[in-house]
Design a protein around this motif. Structure first.
Motif, PDB file in Angstrom:
ATOM      1  N   CYS A 128       0.748  -1.423   0.014  1.00 40.58           N
ATOM      2  CA  CYS A 128      -0.036  -0.025  -0.073  1.00 40.58           C
ATOM      3  C   CYS A 128       0.910   1.541   0.058  1.00 40.58           C
ATOM      4  O   CYS A 128       0.218   2.285  -0.259  1.00 40.58           O
ATOM      5  CB  CYS A 128      -0.950   0.138   1.084  1.00 40.58           C
ATOM      6  SG  CYS A 128      -1.865  -1.431   1.210  1.00 40.58           S
ATOM      7  N   VAL A 129       2.010   1.221   0.037  1.00 37.93           N
ATOM      8  CA  VAL A 129       2.876   2.439   0.385  1.00 37.93           C
ATOM      9  C   VAL A 129       4.007   2.457  -0.680  1.00 37.93           C
ATOM     10  O   VAL A 129       4.382   1.538  -1.038  1.00 37.93           O
ATOM     11  CB  VAL A 129       3.749   2.520   1.732  1.00 37.93           C
ATOM     12  CG1 VAL A 129       4.472   3.816   1.908  1.00 37.93           C
ATOM     13  CG2 VAL A 129       2.722   2.508   2.910  1.00 37.93           C
ATOM     14  N   THR A 130       4.111   3.693  -1.380  1.00 42.66           N
ATOM     15  CA  THR A 130       4.837   3.766  -2.318  1.00 42.66           C
ATOM     16  C   THR A 130       6.607   3.991  -1.906  1.00 42.66           C
ATOM     17  O   THR A 130       6.694   4.702  -0.983  1.00 42.66           O
ATOM     18  CB  THR A 130       4.537   5.096  -3.379  1.00 42.66           C
ATOM     19  OG1 THR A 130       2.995   4.848  -3.792  1.00 42.66           O
ATOM     20  CG2 THR A 130       5.322   5.294  -4.472  1.00 42.66           C
ATOM     21  N   HIS A 131       7.253   3.309  -2.298  1.00 43.39           N
ATOM     22  CA  HIS A 131       8.762   3.383  -2.085  1.00 43.39           C
ATOM     23  C   HIS A 131       9.559   3.701  -2.989  1.00 43.39           C
ATOM     24  O   HIS A 131       9.677   3.350  -4.209  1.00 43.39           O
ATOM     25  CB  HIS A 131       9.259   1.887  -1.505  1.00 43.39           C
ATOM     26  CG  HIS A 131       8.059   1.320  -0.429  1.00 43.39           C
ATOM     27  ND1 HIS A 131       8.270   1.849   0.983  1.00 43.39           N
ATOM     28  CD2 HIS A 131       7.101   0.730  -0.250  1.00 43.39           C
ATOM     29  CE1 HIS A 131       7.421   1.480   1.717  1.00 43.39           C
ATOM     30  NE2 HIS A 131       6.578   0.510   0.962  1.00 43.39           N
ATOM     31  N   SER A 132      10.499   4.393  -2.812  1.00 43.66           N
ATOM     32  CA  SER A 132      11.768   4.782  -3.891  1.00 43.66           C
ATOM     33  C   SER A 132      13.002   4.732  -3.095  1.00 43.66           C
ATOM     34  O   SER A 132      13.192   5.475  -2.134  1.00 43.66           O
ATOM     35  CB  SER A 132      11.210   6.207  -4.136  1.00 43.66           C
ATOM     36  OG  SER A 132      12.676   6.628  -4.955  1.00 43.66           O
ATOM     37  N   CYS A 133      13.807   3.929  -3.664  1.00 42.48           N
ATOM     38  CA  CYS A 133      15.211   3.531  -2.986  1.00 42.48           C
ATOM     39  C   CYS A 133      15.194   3.241  -1.296  1.00 42.48           C
ATOM     40  O   CYS A 133      15.472   3.960  -0.435  1.00 42.48           O
ATOM     41  CB  CYS A 133      16.146   4.970  -3.086  1.00 42.48           C
ATOM     42  SG  CYS A 133      16.505   4.916  -4.830  1.00 42.48           S
ATOM     43  N   GLU A 134      14.154   2.514  -1.169  1.00 43.62           N
ATOM     44  CA  GLU A 134      14.026   1.919   0.258  1.00 43.62           C
ATOM     45  C   GLU A 134      13.970   0.291   0.405  1.00 43.62           C
ATOM     46  O   GLU A 134      13.764  -0.342  -0.724  1.00 43.62           O
ATOM     47  CB  GLU A 134      12.408   2.412   0.657  1.00 43.62           C
ATOM     48  CG  GLU A 134      12.466   3.711   1.006  1.00 43.62           C
ATOM     49  CD  GLU A 134      11.067   4.218   1.612  1.00 43.62           C
ATOM     50  OE1 GLU A 134      10.874   3.692   2.758  1.00 43.62           O
ATOM     51  OE2 GLU A 134      10.324   4.776   0.827  1.00 43.62           O
ATOM     52  N   THR A 178      12.722  -6.933   0.911  1.00 37.73           N
ATOM     53  CA  THR A 178      12.378  -6.516  -0.681  1.00 37.73           C
ATOM     54  C   THR A 178      13.151  -5.017  -0.917  1.00 37.73           C
ATOM     55  O   THR A 178      13.014  -4.089  -0.074  1.00 37.73           O
ATOM     56  CB  THR A 178      10.820  -6.239  -0.465  1.00 37.73           C
ATOM     57  OG1 THR A 178      10.172  -7.570  -0.402  1.00 37.73           O
ATOM     58  CG2 THR A 178      10.376  -6.015  -1.967  1.00 37.73           C
ATOM     59  N   TYR A 179      13.643  -5.040  -2.055  1.00 35.70           N
ATOM     60  CA  TYR A 179      14.414  -3.692  -2.413  1.00 35.70           C
ATOM     61  C   TYR A 179      13.602  -2.940  -3.397  1.00 35.70           C
ATOM     62  O   TYR A 179      12.930  -3.664  -4.398  1.00 35.70           O
ATOM     63  CB  TYR A 179      15.705  -4.150  -2.810  1.00 35.70           C
ATOM     64  CG  TYR A 179      16.606  -4.767  -2.087  1.00 35.70           C
ATOM     65  CD1 TYR A 179      17.602  -4.244  -1.308  1.00 35.70           C
ATOM     66  CD2 TYR A 179      16.808  -6.078  -1.938  1.00 35.70           C
ATOM     67  CE1 TYR A 179      18.560  -4.773  -0.100  1.00 35.70           C
ATOM     68  CE2 TYR A 179      17.438  -6.685  -1.064  1.00 35.70           C
ATOM     69  CZ  TYR A 179      18.514  -6.136  -0.179  1.00 35.70           C
ATOM     70  OH  TYR A 179      19.476  -6.812   0.468  1.00 35.70           O
ATOM     71  N   TYR A 180      13.471  -1.658  -3.409  1.00 38.06           N
ATOM     72  CA  TYR A 180      12.784  -1.104  -4.120  1.00 38.06           C
ATOM     73  C   TYR A 180      13.691   0.093  -4.853  1.00 38.06           C
ATOM     74  O   TYR A 180      14.407   0.679  -4.133  1.00 38.06           O
ATOM     75  CB  TYR A 180      11.643  -0.020  -3.586  1.00 38.06           C
ATOM     76  CG  TYR A 180      10.276  -1.074  -2.891  1.00 38.06           C
ATOM     77  CD1 TYR A 180       9.254  -1.130  -3.917  1.00 38.06           C
ATOM     78  CD2 TYR A 180      10.584  -1.650  -1.729  1.00 38.06           C
ATOM     79  CE1 TYR A 180       8.339  -2.288  -3.373  1.00 38.06           C
ATOM     80  CE2 TYR A 180       9.614  -2.566  -1.203  1.00 38.06           C
ATOM     81  CZ  TYR A 180       8.435  -2.748  -2.047  1.00 38.06           C
ATOM     82  OH  TYR A 180       7.308  -3.593  -1.650  1.00 38.06           O
ATOM     83  N   GLY A 181      13.641   0.193  -6.219  1.00 38.45           N
ATOM     84  CA  GLY A 181      14.438   0.935  -7.017  1.00 38.45           C
ATOM     85  C   GLY A 181      13.860   2.514  -6.960  1.00 38.45           C
ATOM     86  O   GLY A 181      12.897   2.940  -6.302  1.00 38.45           O
ATOM     87  N   GLU A 182      14.642   3.392  -7.677  1.00 34.79           N
ATOM     88  CA  GLU A 182      14.242   4.598  -7.707  1.00 34.79           C
ATOM     89  C   GLU A 182      12.840   4.823  -8.371  1.00 34.79           C
ATOM     90  O   GLU A 182      12.308   6.046  -7.942  1.00 34.79           O
ATOM     91  CB  GLU A 182      15.388   5.451  -8.469  1.00 34.79           C
ATOM     92  CG  GLU A 182      15.600   5.111  -9.813  1.00 34.79           C
ATOM     93  CD  GLU A 182      16.924   5.489 -10.616  1.00 34.79           C
ATOM     94  OE1 GLU A 182      17.525   6.451 -10.009  1.00 34.79           O
ATOM     95  OE2 GLU A 182      17.043   5.517 -11.720  1.00 34.79           O
ATOM     96  N   ASP A 183      12.356   4.145  -9.364  1.00 35.50           N
ATOM     97  CA  ASP A 183      11.069   4.357  -9.659  1.00 35.50           C
ATOM     98  C   ASP A 183       9.989   3.396  -8.996  1.00 35.50           C
ATOM     99  O   ASP A 183       8.694   3.510  -9.279  1.00 35.50           O
ATOM    100  CB  ASP A 183      10.896   3.612 -11.132  1.00 35.50           C
ATOM    101  CG  ASP A 183      11.398   2.206 -11.220  1.00 35.50           C
ATOM    102  OD1 ASP A 183      11.755   1.729 -10.263  1.00 35.50           O
ATOM    103  OD2 ASP A 183      11.284   1.618 -12.431  1.00 35.50           O
TER     104      ASP A 183
END
Length: 125
Positions: free
Chosen positions: A52-58, A63-68
């Motif tokens: 539910c939450v948008t992640h950028s570089c987190e 789980t890894y989330y990229g810049e997009d």
């Protein structure tokens, strides 16, 4: 006949006037400390944040989330986010060097001997 028609009409009016109450579903919400995911089911905090939450570089959980904001591998994460992930920290507290122990013990012993000797010499004068 009038009585039967009256009963049928009363029942029909009652059925039509009933409002159907359905349980409220929560999607991507927190209610009273409980987390609800995209499908409305109760989930833990990590799963809630993944869905539910948008992640950028987190990093959320494992789980890894990229810049997009998309899920990526650790290598892509490090490249896109210009960072290095340290997986395990070395356990420096458990490694004890015997030389350090000996030097410390000798220092303490020398201090005690010096203090006693100084006191004894000081008492003679």
């Amino acid at each position: 006949m009038k009585k039967g028609l009256k009963v049928i009409l009363t029942v029909l009016i009652m059925v039509l006037s009933i409002s159907f109450v359905s349980a409220k579903t929560y999607k991507c919400e927190t209610v009273d400390g409980a987390y609800y995911g995209k499908n409305g089911k109760e989930v833990d905090k990590v799963q809630y944040e993944k869905e539910c939450v948008t992640h950028s570089c987190e990093i959320v959980g494992d789980t890894y989330y990229g810049e997009d904001g998309k899920e990526v591998t650790q290598g892509v994460f490090e490249t896109q986010c210009n960072t290095t992930v340290v997986s395990e920290l070395p356990d420096t507290a458990s490694a004890t060097d015997i030389t350090l122990i000996l030097v410390g013990s000798l220092f303490v012993l020398g201090t005690v001997v010096f203090s006693i000797s100084y006191r004894l010499i000081g008492d003679r004068t």
